[in-house]
Design a protein around this motif. Structure first.
Motif, PDB file in Angstrom:
ATOM      1  N   SER A 186       0.872  -1.319  -0.014  1.00  0.00           N
ATOM      2  CA  SER A 186      -0.388  -0.188  -0.115  1.00  0.00           C
ATOM      3  C   SER A 186       1.172   1.639   0.082  1.00  0.00           C
ATOM      4  N   LYS A 187       1.757   1.129   0.820  1.00  0.00           N
ATOM      5  CA  LYS A 187       2.897   2.467   0.838  1.00  0.00           C
ATOM      6  C   LYS A 187       3.576   2.553  -0.869  1.00  0.00           C
ATOM      7  N   SER A 188       3.780   1.357  -1.253  1.00  0.00           N
ATOM      8  CA  SER A 188       4.953   1.581  -2.937  1.00  0.00           C
ATOM      9  C   SER A 188       3.913   2.006  -3.902  1.00  0.00           C
ATOM     10  N   ILE A 189       2.585   1.140  -3.506  1.00  0.00           N
ATOM     11  CA  ILE A 189       1.238   1.822  -4.255  1.00  0.00           C
ATOM     12  C   ILE A 189       0.841   3.697  -4.494  1.00  0.00           C
ATOM     13  N   TRP A 190       1.025   3.616  -2.686  1.00  0.00           N
ATOM     14  CA  TRP A 190       0.597   5.123  -3.193  1.00  0.00           C
ATOM     15  C   TRP A 190       2.112   6.009  -2.767  1.00  0.00           C
ATOM     16  N   ALA A 191       3.294   5.636  -3.012  1.00  0.00           N
ATOM     17  CA  ALA A 191       4.180   6.890  -3.405  1.00  0.00           C
ATOM     18  C   ALA A 191       3.701   6.351  -4.944  1.00  0.00           C
ATOM     19  N   ASN A 192       3.608   5.700  -5.727  1.00  0.00           N
ATOM     20  CA  ASN A 192       3.693   5.164  -7.329  1.00  0.00           C
ATOM     21  C   ASN A 192       2.326   6.748  -7.668  1.00  0.00           C
ATOM     22  N   PHE A 193       1.714   7.026  -6.926  1.00  0.00           N
ATOM     23  CA  PHE A 193       0.625   7.451  -7.135  1.00  0.00           C
ATOM     24  C   PHE A 193       1.028   9.181  -7.224  1.00  0.00           C
ATOM     25  N   PHE A 194       2.363   9.471  -7.056  1.00  0.00           N
ATOM     26  CA  PHE A 194       3.214  10.637  -7.000  1.00  0.00           C
ATOM     27  C   PHE A 194       4.233  10.199  -7.961  1.00  0.00           C
ATOM     28  N   PHE A 195       5.021   9.598  -7.581  1.00  0.00           N
ATOM     29  CA  PHE A 195       6.419   9.404  -8.335  1.00  0.00           C
ATOM     30  C   PHE A 195       6.606   8.643  -9.587  1.00  0.00           C
ATOM     31  N   ASN A 196       7.300   8.687 -10.648  1.00  0.00           N
ATOM     32  CA  ASN A 196       7.403   8.336 -12.232  1.00  0.00           C
ATOM     33  C   ASN A 196       8.385   7.473 -12.450  1.00  0.00           C
ATOM     34  N   TYR A 197       7.939   6.320 -13.251  1.00  0.00           N
ATOM     35  CA  TYR A 197       9.400   5.994 -13.877  1.00  0.00           C
ATOM     36  C   TYR A 197      10.402   7.025 -14.719  1.00  0.00           C
ATOM     37  N   ASN A 198      11.649   7.068 -14.227  1.00  0.00           N
ATOM     38  CA  ASN A 198      12.138   7.950 -15.545  1.00  0.00           C
ATOM     39  C   ASN A 198      13.452   7.317 -15.682  1.00  0.00           C
ATOM     40  N   LYS A 199      13.430   7.117 -17.199  1.00  0.00           N
ATOM     41  CA  LYS A 199      14.584   5.838 -17.511  1.00  0.00           C
ATOM     42  C   LYS A 199      15.943   6.433 -18.165  1.00  0.00           C
ATOM     43  N   GLU A 200      15.647   8.142 -17.964  1.00  0.00           N
ATOM     44  CA  GLU A 200      17.335   8.192 -18.324  1.00  0.00           C
ATOM     45  C   GLU A 200      18.611   7.865 -17.196  1.00  0.00           C
TER      46      GLU A 200
END
Length: 129
Positions: free
Chosen positions: A109-123
């Motif tokens: 649940s904490k990981s899901i919550w964090a993924n709402f606000f942070f996005n993957y950055n390939k670089e």
């Protein structure tokens, strides 16, 4: 589909939402001395995991939804497996599974919550490998 770069990868493997390399938690969710303690920063890309104080309070709503999903899954599995349980038996099975999966549910649940606000950055992910 579920590899690095997808939010599901970050959530299921409890990895940094931005680089998918660094650990999200201090320790395994079932290590009760550090019960789901989120790291301050990603050890790989140095992302600060907490945007503001009490940031992860919102994950309680996610935890409720994940808990309901687990309870429904247990109920459906008892029906699919043809277990002839009474209402109290089904309730006991659901409660048992929820108690056993509580640390995992809280961590995810904490990981899901964090993924709402942070996005993957390939670089960034390529730099920290």
């Amino acid at each position: 589909m579920f590899g690095k770069g997808s939010k599901i990868y970050s959530i299921l493997f409890l990895k940094c939402p931005r680089c998918h390399e660094g650990a999200f938690l201090e320790a395994n969710p079932y290590k009760l001395s550090n019960f789901n303690k989120v790291k301050e920063h990603c050890p790989k890309c140095n992302l600060k995991y907490s945007i503001e104080p009490s940031f992860y309070y919102g994950s309680m709503y996610v935890s409720y939804a994940v808990g309901v999903a687990v309870a429904v899954a247990v109920y459906v599995l008892t029906l699919l497996l043809g277990l002839d349980l009474s209402i109290l038996g089904i309730f006991g099975a659901i409660v048992t599974v929820l108690v056993l999966t509580m640390p995992w549910i809280a961590a995810v649940s904490k990981s899901i919550w964090a993924n709402f606000f942070f996005n993957y950055n390939k670089e960034i992910a390529e730099k920290v490998k």
